[in-house]
Design a protein around this motif. Structure first.
Motif, PDB file in Angstrom:
ATOM      1  N   UNK A 192       9.156   5.230   0.584  1.00  0.00           N
ATOM      2  CA  UNK A 192       8.051   4.318   1.204  1.00  0.00           C
ATOM      3  C   UNK A 192       8.005   3.258   0.065  1.00  0.00           C
ATOM      4  N   UNK A 193       7.651   2.190   0.879  1.00  0.00           N
ATOM      5  CA  UNK A 193       7.692   1.007   0.026  1.00  0.00           C
ATOM      6  C   UNK A 193       6.386   0.042   0.537  1.00  0.00           C
ATOM      7  N   UNK A 194       6.020  -0.833  -0.359  1.00  0.00           N
ATOM      8  CA  UNK A 194       4.773  -1.640  -0.041  1.00  0.00           C
ATOM      9  C   UNK A 194       5.171  -3.185  -0.038  1.00  0.00           C
ATOM     10  N   UNK A 195       4.724  -3.779   1.009  1.00  0.00           N
ATOM     11  CA  UNK A 195       5.206  -5.464   1.058  1.00  0.00           C
ATOM     12  C   UNK A 195       3.823  -5.991   0.935  1.00  0.00           C
ATOM     13  N   UNK A 196       3.776  -7.108   0.796  1.00  0.00           N
ATOM     14  CA  UNK A 196       2.542  -8.041   0.687  1.00  0.00           C
ATOM     15  C   UNK A 196       2.465  -8.776   1.768  1.00  0.00           C
ATOM     16  N   UNK A 197       1.264  -8.715   2.586  1.00  0.00           N
ATOM     17  CA  UNK A 197       1.026  -9.427   3.832  1.00  0.00           C
ATOM     18  C   UNK A 197      -0.125 -10.290   3.716  1.00  0.00           C
ATOM     19  N   UNK A 201      -1.804  -0.463   4.305  1.00  0.00           N
ATOM     20  CA  UNK A 201      -1.972   0.151   2.973  1.00  0.00           C
ATOM     21  C   UNK A 201      -1.260   1.189   2.508  1.00  0.00           C
ATOM     22  N   UNK A 202      -0.704   1.989   3.548  1.00  0.00           N
ATOM     23  CA  UNK A 202      -0.080   3.311   3.345  1.00  0.00           C
ATOM     24  C   UNK A 202       1.573   2.904   3.082  1.00  0.00           C
ATOM     25  N   UNK A 203       1.907   1.652   3.339  1.00  0.00           N
ATOM     26  CA  UNK A 203       3.320   1.130   3.117  1.00  0.00           C
ATOM     27  C   UNK A 203       4.051   1.251   4.377  1.00  0.00           C
TER      28      UNK A 203
END
Length: 165
Positions: free
Chosen positions: A138-143, A151-153
């Motif tokens: 699981x990874x998070x990107x900036x939008x 927010x859950x990635x």
């Protein structure tokens, strides 16, 4: 190319109307853009992007159901698919995803096939699992304007040739 229930054919520039109908549906695009795409966006962005990949349109008999693709990157490919709402929940996405995994490893000699989606997109996650891909991360990107659930990635799934079959 054919599967048990589907006929696949290469996407061409003449398929714009199919894509306008599919990409114009806000529910189809809920986990991608959060809204339907305009004809102009489909014509100037989506169609050229799909033509740059190996993309097939999906049909059951003469009924258009969507598209599936492999975006080649060296000896790897990203698996993608998008279906009309009427085709959801009927196993078509899993069927075509398995066919493209088989094509990728058997005919294209790929070493790895992967896909990604929003973590909250449980339907797409199930499709990747049914095609043999397994959860990687699981990874998070900036939008600038995040979609609900962002927010859950994002999640990545993959299958290595060595683990296939």
């Amino acid at each position: 190319m054919e599967t048990t229930r589907l006929r696949l054919r290469q996407l061409t520039p003449d398929d714009l109307e199919h894509l306008v109908a599919l990409h114009g549906d806000p529910e189809v695009m809920a986990f991608i853009t959060g809204a339907g795409e305009t004809r102009e966006i489909v014509e100037t962005r989506s169609l050229p992007d799909l033509l740059s990949r190996r993309t097939w349109l999906l049909f059951e008999a003469e009924t258009f159901l969507g598209w599936a693709s492999l975006r080649l990157e060296g000896d790897e490919a990203e698996l993608g698919y998008r279906l009309i709402r009427a085709a959801w929940g009927r196993g078509y996405a899993s069927e075509v995803a398995r066919a493209l995994v088989d094509l990728g490893f058997r005919q294209l000699g790929l070493a790895r096939i992967w896909g990604q989606t929003m973590a909250v997109n449980l339907g797409s996650r199930r499709v990747m699992e049914k095609a043999g891909l397994t959860y990687v991360r699981t990874f998070h990107l900036a939008w600038d304007d995040p979609l609900p659930g962002a927010e859950q990635g994002e999640v990545e799934y993959a299958l290595l040739r060595a683990d296939w079959r």
